[in-house]
Design an enzyme around this catalytic site. Structure first.
Site, short mmCIF file in Angstrom:
data_model
loop_
_atom_site.label_atom_id
_atom_site.label_comp_id
_atom_site.label_asym_id
_atom_site.label_seq_id
_atom_site.Cartn_x
_atom_site.Cartn_y
_atom_site.Cartn_z
N LYS A 9 8.31 5.76 -0.93
CA LYS A 9 8.71 4.40 -1.30
C LYS A 9 9.76 4.45 -2.41
O LYS A 9 9.96 5.48 -3.05
CB LYS A 9 7.45 3.62 -1.72
CG LYS A 9 6.42 3.49 -0.59
CD LYS A 9 5.27 2.57 -0.98
CE LYS A 9 4.26 2.42 0.15
NZ LYS A 9 3.21 1.42 -0.17
N TYR A 49 4.77 -3.92 8.30
CA TYR A 49 3.61 -4.46 7.59
C TYR A 49 3.05 -5.71 8.28
O TYR A 49 2.53 -6.60 7.61
CB TYR A 49 3.98 -4.77 6.14
CG TYR A 49 4.10 -3.53 5.27
CD1 TYR A 49 3.00 -2.70 5.03
CD2 TYR A 49 5.32 -3.19 4.67
CE1 TYR A 49 3.11 -1.56 4.23
CE2 TYR A 49 5.42 -2.05 3.85
CZ TYR A 49 4.31 -1.25 3.65
OH TYR A 49 4.41 -0.12 2.85
N ASN A 112 3.14 2.48 -5.41
CA ASN A 112 2.22 3.58 -5.15
C ASN A 112 2.85 4.75 -4.39
O ASN A 112 2.15 5.50 -3.71
CB ASN A 112 0.96 3.07 -4.45
CG ASN A 112 1.27 2.38 -3.14
OD1 ASN A 112 2.43 2.31 -2.74
ND2 ASN A 112 0.26 1.89 -2.48
N HIS A 115 3.59 5.88 1.67
CA HIS A 115 2.85 5.25 2.76
C HIS A 115 2.45 6.35 3.73
O HIS A 115 3.22 7.28 3.94
CB HIS A 115 3.73 4.24 3.50
CG HIS A 115 3.17 3.86 4.85
ND1 HIS A 115 2.22 2.87 5.02
CD2 HIS A 115 3.38 4.40 6.09
CE1 HIS A 115 1.89 2.81 6.31
NE2 HIS A 115 2.58 3.72 6.97
N GLU A 126 4.29 3.38 14.27
CA GLU A 126 5.19 3.51 13.12
C GLU A 126 6.25 4.58 13.36
O GLU A 126 7.41 4.40 12.98
CB GLU A 126 4.37 3.84 11.87
CG GLU A 126 3.47 2.67 11.46
CD GLU A 126 2.49 3.02 10.34
OE1 GLU A 126 2.51 4.17 9.85
OE2 GLU A 126 1.70 2.13 9.96
#
Ligand code: IDP
Ligand code: MG
Length: 151
Positions: A9, A49, A112, A115, A126
């Protein structure tokens, strides 16, 4: 063998943690079969998402994920999906166990670092979003030792 989608990320790139995090996955024995530096479009965020678009945190999550480049990776290995998830730890660094990526590298409640796909179905879906052209099939020279398939 499984293949999982991992995203680094924006905070992983801004904080200069790409090498250290990738090194953990490599050392564990997960093989890189796809890798892309890219920006997540608004449309891709909504698709990726989809299960979260109606949640109160989604606008913040989308703003974060589309703010600057990410790195998408396809990693392959035995039980790669669960192995990568266990290496990542719980969702946020404040609760993630020490020894995990999220547990060792952060204490934010919004950012965070990574993913990882959470099931075979998610991984397939994905991987198709980030690697529509497919993945690279190759055999690492360490494979016999890493993956228990020595002659
Ligand atoms: P996961 O990444 O550990 O699978 P999920 O619950 O699937 O966690 O949530 C997807 C992502 O949405 C998280 O990685 C995180 O970036 C973000 N997120 C989840 N819950 C919250 C929250 O309460 N506040 C802000 N962001 C959140
Ligand atoms: Mg999730």
């Amino acid at each position: 063998m499984e293949t999982t989608l991992i995203l680094f990320k924006p905070d992983a790139l801004h904080r200069g943690l790409v090498g250290q995090i990738l090194s953990r996955f490599e050392t564990k024995g997960l093989q890189l079969v796809g890798m892309r530096l890219m920006c997540m479009s608004s449309e891709l965020a909504d698709t990726h998402y989809a299960e979260h678009v109606d949640k109160p945190f989604y606008p913040g999550l989308k703003g974060f994920m589309t703010s600057s480049p990410i790195i998408a990776m396809a990693l392959r290995g035995p039980n790669a999906i669960a192995v990568a998830r266990s290496m990542m730890g719980k969702t946020f660094g404040i609760e993630a166990e020490a020894g995990t990526i999220r547990g060792d590298f952060g204490c934010s409640k919004s950012y965070n670092l990574v993913h990882g796909s959470d099931s075979q179905e998610s991984a397939e879906r994905e991987l198709g979003l980030y690697f529509p052209e497919g993945l690279e099939d190759w055999k690492p020279i360490q494979a016999p030792w890493l993956w228990d398939d020595r002659e």
